[in-house]
Enzyme design. Sequence first.
Site: not given
Length: 449
Positions: A66, A72, A364, A387
């Site tokens: 990102q 996110c 997040h 992630n």
Amino acid sequence: MASIDINNLNSWDKEFKTDLSHQLASTVLKNDDANTILLNRSRLLEQDLRVFNTAISTPGAPVTNQRSSGRCWLFAATNQLRINVAAELNLKEFELSQAYLFFYDKLEKANYFLDQIIDTHEEEIGSRLVDYLLTDPTSDGGQYSMLLNLVKKYGLLPKDLYNDLPFSTTSSRTWNGLLKTKLREFAEELRNELSQGKDVTKLRAELQKEIFRLMSLFMDFPRFKPDEEFTWSYEDKDGKVHTLKTTPLEFASKYAKLDTKKPVSLINDPRHPYGKLIEIERLGNVLGGDKVIYLNVDNKVLADLVVKRLKNNKTIFFGSHTPKFMDRKFGIMDVQLWNLPAIKYDLKQEKASRIRYGESLMTHAMLITGAHIDENTQQPVRYRVENSWGKDSGKDGMYVMTQEYFEEYCFQIVVDIDELPKELAAKFTSKVENPILLPIWDPMGALAQ
């Protein structure tokens, strides 16, 4: 009233200078970064276990990034949905367009903000509500329900057809700041007109057009309407080239296989009773879209649902307080990873108190793609986390999260309503269940970035 007494300071200084453990800690911490010095290498080696006995069969690829943006939630959601597209079309690697959703989210949030300003025009400037609305009206962050609102209205596109732009999507701070400045100016215009009893219908339309003009300076208007057919050519993992004709809305339902009626959000907020719905007032992006509503449950329920989805070969969108107790180099999320007790830094607040006192909130969103289940207790001890910070973060973008971290710093997961026990699913469908209403500034209203 107890003011600072210099005599006390001198006395305390002499006391600590005779404490050898304090002097050792002071010497070390003054010579290097605390995160490096206090990292417990023994603990890190113990927790750096990349074996998971319960996991999805095919993780998504490639590793996504990102970059310098707060997207996110869009990356976590599209990373989840792309697995379905890849399976349906026999793809080796695939990404959905996060930028496509980002464009419409900014546009919708700006319009949502105008509506909130009009609705609250009788509130005083300086009131907590108005001040909060003016703080960050077009934040990059979001909630899963906001993702559903966007997909319902605009569908999804392959990234090939609407890619990232440098400094607009990958580093959004500057142009987002310009947009926020204009929105605050627009808020004043609307409030001034409304204070005089004027109709602002025409003015609002003009402001909407100006918002679109500003956005089109930094991002291209997507050339496909949600129900307009596009043509996309792709190569499958066997090297065969195909051409697909569909619409963004059909692509979302038929290929990404998102049934927007199914996903529901569950949270762990020990400030409030478990088994109760929680609604965040005034939080949203698309006017007329779904409200931000969670079901509050204990950590055991959350963990059980995570394992259930993994066993059914499904990933889990989750929100946590990141990067709290996260080492980005080694890819470990563990509450005991830093040896803070060695410097007599003991953390005593429990999760509920951390939320109440502004120490903990969801910041997040990521994906859980695997778990390791203890054979004796049949409970998860660690999770594999995907992630969206690129291959250089963690181990090729992947992290290990301990169960303790999950319980202390994970706040939300998203599952399908038909995966819930009947008594919990009924909470979402009940006509008599009144949610606990929390103000928009409550920590549970934080937007994952």
